[in-house]
Design an enzyme around this catalytic site. Sequence first.
Site, short mmCIF file in Angstrom:
data_model
loop_
_atom_site.label_atom_id
_atom_site.label_comp_id
_atom_site.label_asym_id
_atom_site.label_seq_id
_atom_site.Cartn_x
_atom_site.Cartn_y
_atom_site.Cartn_z
N HIS A 1 4.31 -2.92 -6.32
CA HIS A 1 4.32 -4.12 -7.04
C HIS A 1 3.64 -4.20 -8.42
O HIS A 1 2.55 -3.53 -8.61
CB HIS A 1 3.67 -5.39 -6.38
CG HIS A 1 4.16 -6.59 -6.87
ND1 HIS A 1 3.75 -7.34 -8.16
CD2 HIS A 1 5.07 -7.64 -6.38
CE1 HIS A 1 4.04 -8.40 -8.18
NE2 HIS A 1 5.04 -8.75 -7.12
N ASP B 1 -3.15 -3.86 -1.63
CA ASP B 1 -2.80 -4.99 -1.89
C ASP B 1 -1.98 -5.32 -0.57
O ASP B 1 -1.04 -5.02 -0.09
CB ASP B 1 -1.69 -4.40 -3.02
CG ASP B 1 -0.84 -5.51 -3.29
OD1 ASP B 1 -0.87 -6.64 -2.73
OD2 ASP B 1 0.06 -5.41 -4.24
N GLN C 1 1.88 -8.67 1.25
CA GLN C 1 2.87 -8.67 2.24
C GLN C 1 2.40 -8.43 3.62
O GLN C 1 3.65 -8.30 4.58
CB GLN C 1 4.29 -7.80 1.66
CG GLN C 1 4.69 -8.13 0.46
CD GLN C 1 5.32 -9.36 0.11
OE1 GLN C 1 5.88 -10.01 1.28
NE2 GLN C 1 5.68 -9.97 -0.87
N LYS D 1 1.89 -17.10 -0.01
CA LYS D 1 2.99 -16.23 0.94
C LYS D 1 2.58 -16.49 2.41
O LYS D 1 2.93 -15.87 3.14
CB LYS D 1 2.74 -14.85 0.48
CG LYS D 1 3.28 -14.35 -0.97
CD LYS D 1 3.21 -13.15 -1.18
CE LYS D 1 3.16 -12.55 -2.63
NZ LYS D 1 4.63 -12.87 -3.02
N CYS E 1 9.56 -7.24 -9.24
CA CYS E 1 8.37 -6.93 -9.62
C CYS E 1 7.98 -5.29 -9.32
O CYS E 1 6.89 -4.66 -9.17
CB CYS E 1 7.13 -7.57 -9.51
SG CYS E 1 7.46 -9.27 -10.18
N1 PLP Z 1 1.59 -7.51 -4.36
C1 PLP Z 1 2.81 -7.56 -3.75
C2 PLP Z 1 3.04 -6.71 -2.84
C3 PLP Z 1 3.75 -8.83 -3.88
O1 PLP Z 1 4.61 -8.74 -3.16
C4 PLP Z 1 3.29 -9.71 -4.67
C5 PLP Z 1 4.02 -10.95 -5.02
O2 PLP Z 1 5.42 -10.78 -4.70
C6 PLP Z 1 2.01 -9.58 -5.41
C7 PLP Z 1 1.21 -8.57 -5.32
C8 PLP Z 1 1.78 -10.68 -6.48
O3 PLP Z 1 1.22 -11.88 -5.93
P1 PLP Z 1 1.00 -13.18 -6.70
O4 PLP Z 1 2.22 -13.29 -7.59
O5 PLP Z 1 0.72 -14.29 -5.57
O6 PLP Z 1 -0.30 -12.83 -7.46
#
Ligand code: PLP
Length: 433
Positions: A135, A212, A215, A238, A377
């Site tokens: 992401h 990260d 998910q 989430k 993203c």
């Molecule tokens: N990393 C992953 C794999 C994501 O799916 C997301 C959000 O969709 C993020 C990071 C970013 O999360 P946030 O927008 O809550 O900071």
Amino acid sequence: MIELKSPREDFSKLLPAALRDDFPILQQVVHDEHPLVFLDNAASTQRPRQVIEVLRRVYERDYANVHRGIHTLSERSTEQYEDAREKAREFIGAEKALEVIFTSGSTAGINLVARSWGDANVHAGDEIIVTTMEHHSNLVPWQQLAERSGAVLKHIPITDDGQLVLESLDSLLTERTKLVAVASVSNVLGTINPVADIARRAHAVGAVVLVDAAQSVPHYPTNVRELGADFLAFSGHKMLAPTGIGVLYGREQLLDAMPPFLGGGSMINRVWLDRFTPAELPAKFEAGTPPIAPAIALGAAIDYLNRIGLVNISRHEHELCRYAYARLREIEGLRILGPGPDERAGLLSFTLPEPHAHDIAQLLDERGIAVRAGHHCTWPLHDRLGISASTRASFYLYNTPAEVDLLAEVLAEIRERFRPKGRKRAAGPGKRP
Ligand code: PLP
């Protein structure tokens, strides 16, 4: 109009059908007649009454700033805020509550590490390893760090079906590798990455590992120590909690050695006109007034998830996803991105030859089905897959097989409607290109 047969009737045996009643937002029809089918959970989930109630209680009874006042409300808020930290600690298997830093979400947590740990530890010629499937939140902060420091950014490539090419890791890892930053679950492919294995290999060359977990923490039992994560970030929104709250886990030894990131109130021990000394962990990284009520509500979301059981939730999502995979494969020309049904988390991204992903999402919305369309993203991942956009259906504990049926039926209709004129429907399931 295709009727959505009672979403409660065919609910998974693993979860109580009544849990849908906990989510007031799901009890509505959209576009006047269509029961809402919410399949955009990888972007953000919905909140149960139990979480909304806690938010209401905090604001109606307990709210005040934390760690500051010596009055009743401040004490109540502080106690509940720190309770939530303890719940988050237990939820991810961290050793100490001071290793749990409240942030505004995964993005904020990763940026904190890039700015604080990264600026102090990564220098010209050092190497940072990420993957092609990251992401932007776990990619751009490392690009920025590489630009500031003169470090080199390397990528673990992926196979055509969205698995990491792990054989490349041994040649990518060198004694100059300072960091390996990897998603535990891809938000587009659904790939579940072997984080513990990657961490073991990264640690062998002395690199630090950031996971990260945006998910994965909402869906799977997580233990930061078993994973070998030095840092791990996730987002409350989430996992049934409000927006504006997330967690950065960091190993105590690393956090201790890191300089504060944001400066201001709460993060100091003592301030003089010309200098300051930082507070102890975790306050050192929580400058300013934190998201108090959202943090307390994150604690309530964790309680809710624990009550249902993450093992049950992940099995339920896995069942749904397997079913969705089979149903969507029946649609000729539909390409599912990522690995097979047994090797993926509970989400499915796909493309059709026609129409465009955004049009698919809009047509689904007209039937009450909320999905996400675009590059999610993950622009470099979409480049790698040779597509500009995809449509994603992502599941959570409240979704049902009836909702998957509706998704498949409406998608089949869309496919028929956009089939080039004169072309007959081929027999059998869709071929993956
Ligand atoms: N990393 C992953 C794999 C994501 O799916 C997301 C959000 O969709 C993020 C990071 C970013 O999360 P946030 O927008 O809550 O900071």
